[in-house]
Design an enzyme around this catalytic site. Structure first.
Site, PDB file in Angstrom:
ATOM      1  N   SER A 173      43.942  -5.281  11.948  1.00 10.06           N
ATOM      2  CA  SER A 173      44.997  -5.328  12.952  1.00 10.06           C
ATOM      3  C   SER A 173      44.435  -5.013  14.342  1.00 10.06           C
ATOM      4  O   SER A 173      43.550  -5.715  14.827  1.00 10.06           O
ATOM      5  CB  SER A 173      46.131  -4.376  12.556  1.00 10.06           C
ATOM      6  OG  SER A 173      47.284  -4.632  13.320  1.00 10.06           O
ATOM      7  N   ASP A 181      43.260  -9.722   9.540  1.00 10.64           N
ATOM      8  CA  ASP A 181      44.523 -10.042  10.210  1.00 10.64           C
ATOM      9  C   ASP A 181      44.619  -9.356  11.571  1.00 10.64           C
ATOM     10  O   ASP A 181      45.477  -8.477  11.792  1.00 10.64           O
ATOM     11  CB  ASP A 181      45.729  -9.669   9.349  1.00 10.64           C
ATOM     12  CG  ASP A 181      46.935 -10.570   9.645  1.00 10.64           C
ATOM     13  OD1 ASP A 181      46.733 -11.711  10.106  1.00 10.64           O
ATOM     14  OD2 ASP A 181      48.082 -10.135   9.431  1.00 10.64           O
ATOM     15  N   ALA A 203      38.674 -13.624  25.960  1.00 12.18           N
ATOM     16  CA  ALA A 203      37.720 -13.200  24.924  1.00 12.18           C
ATOM     17  C   ALA A 203      37.200 -11.771  25.090  1.00 12.18           C
ATOM     18  O   ALA A 203      37.075 -11.048  24.095  1.00 12.18           O
ATOM     19  CB  ALA A 203      36.563 -14.186  24.849  1.00 12.18           C
ATOM     20  N   ARG A 213      39.494  -9.093  23.339  1.00 11.10           N
ATOM     21  CA  ARG A 213      39.903  -9.253  21.940  1.00 11.10           C
ATOM     22  C   ARG A 213      38.688  -9.663  21.110  1.00 11.10           C
ATOM     23  O   ARG A 213      37.588  -9.826  21.628  1.00 11.10           O
ATOM     24  CB  ARG A 213      40.986 -10.327  21.816  1.00 11.10           C
ATOM     25  CG  ARG A 213      40.546 -11.683  22.362  1.00 11.10           C
ATOM     26  CD  ARG A 213      41.435 -12.826  21.925  1.00 11.10           C
ATOM     27  NE  ARG A 213      41.096 -14.064  22.604  1.00 11.10           N
ATOM     28  CZ  ARG A 213      40.083 -14.863  22.272  1.00 11.10           C
ATOM     29  NH1 ARG A 213      39.286 -14.532  21.261  1.00 11.10           N
ATOM     30  NH2 ARG A 213      39.848 -15.983  22.942  1.00 11.10           N
ATOM     31  N   SER A 231      36.253 -12.103  19.305  1.00  7.59           N
ATOM     32  CA  SER A 231      35.830 -13.479  19.587  1.00  7.59           C
ATOM     33  C   SER A 231      34.504 -13.751  18.882  1.00  7.59           C
ATOM     34  O   SER A 231      33.804 -12.812  18.478  1.00  7.59           O
ATOM     35  CB  SER A 231      35.697 -13.708  21.091  1.00  7.59           C
ATOM     36  OG  SER A 231      34.536 -13.070  21.593  1.00  7.59           O
ATOM     37  N   ASP A 238      31.078 -11.823  19.660  1.00  7.82           N
ATOM     38  CA  ASP A 238      30.965 -10.371  19.509  1.00  7.82           C
ATOM     39  C   ASP A 238      29.966  -9.925  18.443  1.00  7.82           C
ATOM     40  O   ASP A 238      29.648  -8.736  18.357  1.00  7.82           O
ATOM     41  CB  ASP A 238      32.344  -9.771  19.206  1.00  7.82           C
ATOM     42  CG  ASP A 238      33.330  -9.992  20.339  1.00  7.82           C
ATOM     43  OD1 ASP A 238      32.880 -10.098  21.488  1.00  7.82           O
ATOM     44  OD2 ASP A 238      34.541 -10.075  20.075  1.00  7.82           O
ATOM     45  N   HIS A 270      50.576  -8.306   6.017  1.00  4.49           N
ATOM     46  CA  HIS A 270      49.557  -7.894   6.990  1.00  4.49           C
ATOM     47  C   HIS A 270      48.357  -7.272   6.258  1.00  4.49           C
ATOM     48  O   HIS A 270      47.200  -7.634   6.505  1.00  4.49           O
ATOM     49  CB  HIS A 270      50.186  -6.887   7.954  1.00  4.49           C
ATOM     50  CG  HIS A 270      49.474  -6.743   9.261  1.00  4.49           C
ATOM     51  ND1 HIS A 270      48.786  -7.770   9.863  1.00  4.49           N
ATOM     52  CD2 HIS A 270      49.358  -5.668  10.103  1.00  4.49           C
ATOM     53  CE1 HIS A 270      48.275  -7.343  11.015  1.00  4.49           C
ATOM     54  NE2 HIS A 270      48.600  -6.071  11.171  1.00  4.49           N
TER      55      HIS A 270
END
Length: 475
Positions: A159, A183, A194, A197, A199, A202, A268
């Site tokens: 998450s 997820d 990017a 978050r 991407s 990374d 989730h």
């Protein structure tokens, strides 16, 4: 001579104390360099997967020895997500235990950012940048202080934790080996750039499981767009079998996200349990297939393994790095083990009179050398004369090599005068089936050259055609 010896001894003691003093100052300075790190790094053990009994403290080299960190093995770093309770969720020790069972000599570190994760969701979402910075600084320190290779580091983030893992990966001195996004959260990240978050840039390899993407972009619990090298959408990614979708939607609509913690957990968290399944059932990995859309996948059009078009879900994934993110799909069971067996079925419906029927319910039964799977339901949106239709079915058991199948056209649930006067029907000569897991194609022939399939009547029976050239292995 005695005075000289005494002088030398005194000088040696003084130099030793000076060196120790400087070493202590250096160690203190190093500790001060990391004093603003709020995240905690607990090295859990196979014997106690549920408790944070020993912490690795950035800047304190002694803590690494105290916790018995294995410098020659790989390291997993588990990063949790948003929490309502401020406590670890039950999946954490389960994942830790599964990682140790698969890799007994590894280091499994649980990153504790609970104090930041229990804020209101938008606040906690903003904290992922700070958590990512904490994790990156810890990893960089391990590399600089102990020469620990980043090629041994695998981050697993759930998450919000997936985005924290991505941010961490973007800030390390060298790329870590792998990041697995379980997820990744959608709200506040669907349209983020990017650097903010998860991407593909990374880590050396980024794989992502999307299990709860239902809803409009930006409002779905899980992020909808692909954010890795390989993005897998089990069951289309929207919702997972065995989860109560109606209740979840109703609660979200009535009360918002604040009261939906328990309900969203099912789909989730399925991402975590799918990964755990891949760790525990390594000999039977679930297979995912590259496809342009979930609609095309539902038609069975994507069960090819040529040119990396299929891949294993979870730990044993093949590290394929395409120029564009690869979206992959599969079906699963509602509980562990999640593996199913996929089949594409192609049927040509023939007839002398033109007929078109919409939303027709059928059942197909497969019989193999190992087992059988009967009365598998499927619906065709349209069935017309002299057209070929392709669709996907799956079985929860391995039925072995296919030998025979039965096809039944079910009656409507409502009364139809037209069906009462005359029963609609089609002529079917052959049915083509492709098994996704084995990549084998089989053609089934009617026992009577042509089978007449009638609505609401007995099923038509098809057996494996005798012509060996018709039945072959395909990529």
């Amino acid at each position: 001579m005695e005075s000289k010896a005494l002088l030398v001894l005194t000088l040696a003691v003084w130099l030793q104390s000076l060196t120790a003093s400087r070493g202590g100052v250096a160690a203190a300075d190093q500790r001060r360099d990391f004093i603003d790190i709020e995240s905690k790094f607990a090295l859990r053990t196979p014997e106690d997967t549920a408790e944070d009994t020993c912490h690795l403290i950035p800047g304190v080299a002694e803590s690494v020895a105290t916790c018995h960190f294995n410098h020659s093995s790989k390291t997993f770093m588990v990063i949790h997500g948003w929490t309502v309770t401020g406590m670890y969720e039950s999946w954490v020790p389960k994942l830790v235990a599964a990682l140790y069972k698969r890799e007994p000599d590894s280091n499994v570190i649980v990153v504790d950012w609970l104090s930041r994760a229990q804020e209101h969701y938008p606040v906690s979402a903003g904290y992922t940048k700070l958590v990512g910075q904490d994790v990156a600084r810890f990893i960089n320190w391990m590399e600089e202080e102990f020469n620990y290779p980043l090629d041994n580091v695998h981050l697993l983030g759930y998450s919000l934790g997936a985005h924290a893992a991505g941010i961490a990966g973007s800030l390390t001195n060298k790329k870590v080996n792998r990041i697995t996004g379980l997820d990744p959260a959608g709200p506040n990240f669907e349209y983020a750039e990017a650097p903010s978050r998860l991407s593909p840039d990374d880590a050396d390899f980024v794989d992502v499981l999307h299990t709860f993407t239902r809803g409009s972009p930006g409002r779905s619990i899980g992020i909808q767009k692909p954010v890795g090298h390989v993005d897998i959408y089990p069951n289309g990614g929207t919702f997972q079998p065995g989860c109560n979708i109606g209740e979840a939607i109703r609660v979200i609509a009535e009360r918002g996200l604040g009261d939906v913690d328990q309900l969203v957990k099912c789909s989730h968290e399925r991402s975590i349990h799918l990964f755990i399944d891949s760790l525990l059932n390594e000999e039977n990995p679930s297979k995912a297939y590259r496809c342009s859309s979930k609609e095309a996948f539902e038609k069975g059009l994507c069960l090819s393994c040529r040119k990396n078009r299929c891949n294993n879900l979870g730990y044993e994934i093949n590290k394929v790095r395409a120029k564009r993110s690869s979206k992959m799909y599969l079906k699963t069971r509602s509980q562990m083990p999640y593996k199913v067996f996929h089949y594409q079925v192609k049927i040509h419906f023939s007839g002398t009179e033109s007929e078109t029927h919409t939303n027709q319910a059928f059942e197909i039964s497969l019989y193999g050398t190992v087992a059988e799977s009967e009365n598998i339901p499927f619906t065709l949106p349209e069935v017309s004369t002299n057209k070929t239709y392709s669709f996907l079915i799956y079985t929860e058991v391995d039925i072995g090599e296919l030998l025979m199948l039965k096809l039944k056209w079910k009656s409507d649930s409502y009364f139809s005068w037209s069906d009462w006067w005359s029963s609609p029907g089609f002529a079917i000569q052959k049915i083509r089936v492709k098994a996704g897991e084995t990549q084998k194609k089989v053609i089934f022939c009617s026992r009577e050259k042509v089978s007449h399939l009638q609505k609401g009547k007995a099923p038509a029976v098809f057996v494996k055609c005798h012509d060996k050239s018709l039945n072959k292995k395909s990529g």
